[in-house]
Design a protein around this motif. Structure first.
Motif, short mmCIF file in Angstrom:
data_model
loop_
_atom_site.label_atom_id
_atom_site.label_comp_id
_atom_site.label_asym_id
_atom_site.label_seq_id
_atom_site.Cartn_x
_atom_site.Cartn_y
_atom_site.Cartn_z
N THR A 82 0.84 -1.21 0.00
CA THR A 82 0.00 0.00 0.00
C THR A 82 0.87 1.25 0.00
OG1 THR A 82 -0.08 0.08 2.40
CG2 THR A 82 -1.78 -1.23 1.32
N SER A 83 0.21 2.40 -0.08
CA SER A 83 0.97 3.64 -0.11
C SER A 83 0.28 4.74 0.68
CB SER A 83 1.21 4.09 -1.55
OG SER A 83 0.00 4.18 -2.22
N ALA A 84 1.05 5.77 0.97
CA ALA A 84 0.54 6.93 1.70
C ALA A 84 0.83 8.19 0.90
CB ALA A 84 1.22 7.03 3.07
N VAL A 85 -0.05 9.17 1.04
CA VAL A 85 0.10 10.45 0.33
C VAL A 85 0.43 11.55 1.34
CG1 VAL A 85 -1.18 12.25 -0.93
CG2 VAL A 85 -1.51 9.84 -1.54
N ALA A 92 8.71 15.83 8.32
CA ALA A 92 9.69 14.82 7.92
C ALA A 92 9.38 13.41 8.42
CB ALA A 92 11.07 15.23 8.41
N ILE A 93 8.53 13.30 9.43
CA ILE A 93 8.25 11.99 10.01
C ILE A 93 7.36 11.14 9.08
CG2 ILE A 93 7.10 10.81 11.97
CD1 ILE A 93 9.85 12.04 12.64
N TYR A 94 6.56 11.76 8.22
CA TYR A 94 5.65 10.98 7.36
C TYR A 94 6.41 9.99 6.47
CZ TYR A 94 2.65 14.90 8.84
OH TYR A 94 2.01 15.86 9.56
N SER A 128 -4.12 1.91 -4.22
CA SER A 128 -3.09 1.47 -3.26
C SER A 128 -3.03 2.36 -2.01
CB SER A 128 -1.72 1.48 -3.94
OG SER A 128 -1.25 2.81 -4.08
N VAL A 129 -3.65 3.54 -2.10
CA VAL A 129 -3.50 4.51 -1.01
C VAL A 129 -4.39 4.16 0.18
CG1 VAL A 129 -3.84 6.94 -0.35
CG2 VAL A 129 -2.79 6.38 -2.54
N ARG A 130 -3.79 4.07 1.36
CA ARG A 130 -4.54 3.77 2.59
C ARG A 130 -4.52 4.93 3.58
NH1 ARG A 130 -5.87 0.73 -0.24
NH2 ARG A 130 -5.98 -1.54 -0.24
N VAL A 131 -3.49 5.77 3.51
CA VAL A 131 -3.34 6.86 4.48
C VAL A 131 -2.93 8.14 3.76
CG1 VAL A 131 -2.09 7.67 6.54
CG2 VAL A 131 -2.62 5.24 6.31
N ILE A 132 -3.50 9.27 4.20
CA ILE A 132 -3.08 10.59 3.73
C ILE A 132 -2.69 11.40 4.97
CG2 ILE A 132 -3.79 12.71 2.55
CD1 ILE A 132 -5.91 11.02 1.09
N PHE A 133 -1.49 11.96 4.93
CA PHE A 133 -1.03 12.78 6.05
C PHE A 133 -1.15 14.26 5.69
CE2 PHE A 133 1.44 8.83 6.72
CZ PHE A 133 1.17 8.59 8.07
N ILE A 134 -1.80 15.03 6.54
CA ILE A 134 -1.92 16.48 6.33
C ILE A 134 -1.50 17.17 7.62
CG2 ILE A 134 -3.55 18.38 6.00
CD1 ILE A 134 -5.27 16.48 4.32
N ALA A 135 -0.53 18.06 7.54
CA ALA A 135 -0.14 18.84 8.73
C ALA A 135 -0.80 20.20 8.63
CB ALA A 135 1.37 18.98 8.80
N ASN A 136 -1.60 20.55 9.64
CA ASN A 136 -2.32 21.82 9.62
C ASN A 136 -2.24 22.50 10.98
OD1 ASN A 136 -3.85 23.78 8.29
ND2 ASN A 136 -5.77 22.97 9.10
N PRO A 137 -1.39 23.53 11.15
CA PRO A 137 -0.47 24.04 10.13
C PRO A 137 0.69 23.08 9.89
CG PRO A 137 -0.22 25.27 12.19
CD PRO A 137 -1.35 24.31 12.39
N ASN A 138 1.37 23.32 8.75
CA ASN A 138 2.48 22.45 8.39
C ASN A 138 3.80 22.94 9.00
OD1 ASN A 138 3.81 20.34 6.94
ND2 ASN A 138 4.51 21.88 5.47
N ASN A 139 4.63 21.98 9.31
CA ASN A 139 6.01 22.23 9.71
C ASN A 139 6.88 21.69 8.58
OD1 ASN A 139 8.52 22.27 10.92
ND2 ASN A 139 8.10 20.58 12.32
#
Ligand SMILES: *Cc1c(COP(=O)(O)O)cnc(C)c1O
Length: 338
Positions: A82-85, A92-94, A128-139
């Motif tokens: 699978t993949s993550a977006v 940087a941790i994603y 293939s996508v199972r997870v999407i990471f969004i940082a709000n606000p982003n670092n």
């Protein structure tokens, strides 16, 4: 030599004195394992977070910092098939947690402001996508997404794809259009909101973060959680920190003043930067930032080069106390005038 560290988005006021006192009070009982269920902290969090929408303790997963929670999410939902977006220039941790479980990373091009481009992110969603990471606000960009934009994105994402909204800097943001995505947990069973005690609460050294999600998702996360992942000092300090709204308010006020101070100073010097709502700001030097970073070190100022985020011309500067910010600006003037 006087040293000012503005490198890790730590709270320049330190932790709440009440949190320190609470941690001290349990130190003598360190022979005891911590409460693996984190009952007291979860109860305090549920009460605190329910101001916006009702949250129950079985929706909460505690982590050894929110990094731990992000890793649990990867272990619970990602596999090598699978993949993550996530967005370019996102936290940087994603990519690290994806790599740790062998999942593929799909990196979306950023928007014009270096922030998340949700249309580009949506375009990467495939089977293939199972997870999407969004940082709000982003670092490290300090950019943020509005309520309308984030909500519209969540409406579009298929139900079998987990959307992680990482709100590590939530407490700092005072923009009217900034969403409290926790209020949407009833509408989206695939939504996970993560927050932390490391930033505005000033407890980065004690490592306490958490995720809030549907009961079903929280149950999955808790199955991959180490039973004693949050230690007794962290648990006690976090409960006390939640009670100290004065310290939190003072933290936010100090940050808004410091941000304004830095932005004004950058403007006055004709220096470019990415407008930020976090407790840090990315300064754009328009040339490789590493030599400037090193020269600042020699002046006793530690900031953060972000070449590893694909931003070799930027330096991320944590907002400090007024005097610390001024010390940095004076050092920057000396460095840039050479
Ligand atoms: C600092 C930060 C975190 C928090 O890390 P902890 O493990 O809770 O200390 C999470 N997400 C982002 C985007 C951050 O910048």
């Amino acid at each position: 030599m006087h040293i000012v560290k503005l490198a890790s988005n730590e709270n320049p006021l330190g932790p709440s004195p009440l949190a320190v006192q609470a941690a001290r009070a349990v130190l003598g009982d360190s022979q005891l394992y911590p409460d693996g269920a984190g009952f007291e902290l979860k109860t305090a969090l549920a009460a605190n977070l329910s101001r916006q929408a009702p949250i129950s303790i079985d929706q909460i997963t505690l982590g050894n910092g929110s990094n731990d929670v992000l890793e649990m999410i990867a272990r619970a939902f990602l596999t090598p098939e699978t993949s993550a977006v996530f967005s370019r220039h996102a936290f940087a941790i994603y990519p690290i947690v994806c790599q740790a479980v062998g999942a593929k990373s799909k990196v979306a091009p950023c928007g014009a402001d270096y922030g998340h481009d949700l249309a580009e992110m949506a375009a990467l969603i495939d089977g293939s996508v199972r997870v999407i990471f969004i940082a709000n606000p982003n670092n490290p960009t300090g950019t943020w997404l509005t309520r309308a934009a984030l909500r519209a994105f969540l409406e579009k994402v298929p139900e079998n794809v987990i959307v992680v909204v990482d709100e590590a800097y939530f407490e700092y943001v005072k923009e009217a259009e900034y969403p409290d995505s926790m209020a949407w947990l009833n509408d989206f069973a695939n939504l996970i909101v993560t927050r932390t005690f490391s930033k505005a609460y000033g407890l980065a050294g004690l490592r306490v973060g958490y995720a809030v999600a549907s009961v079903a998702v929280a149950d999955l996360l808790n199955r991959v959680r180490q039973p004693f992942n949050v230690n007794s000092l962290g648990l006690a300090a976090a409960v006390a920190a939640l009670d100290d709204s004065d310290h939190l308010n003072q933290t936010v006020e100090t940050n808004l003043k410091g941000l304004a101070q830095l932005m004004e100073a950058f403007d006055a010097r004709g220096l470019a930067y990415i407008p930020s709502v976090g407790n840090f700001i990315a300064l754009d030097l328009g040339r490789p930032a590493m030599p400037v970073y090193e020269a600042l070190l020699r002046e006793g100022v530690i900031v953060r080069p972000v070449a590893n985020y694909g931003m070799p011309n930027h330096l991320r500067v944590t907002v400090g106390l007024m005097l610390e910010n001024q010390f940095f600006l004076d050092a920057l003037d000396r460095v840039l005038s050479v």
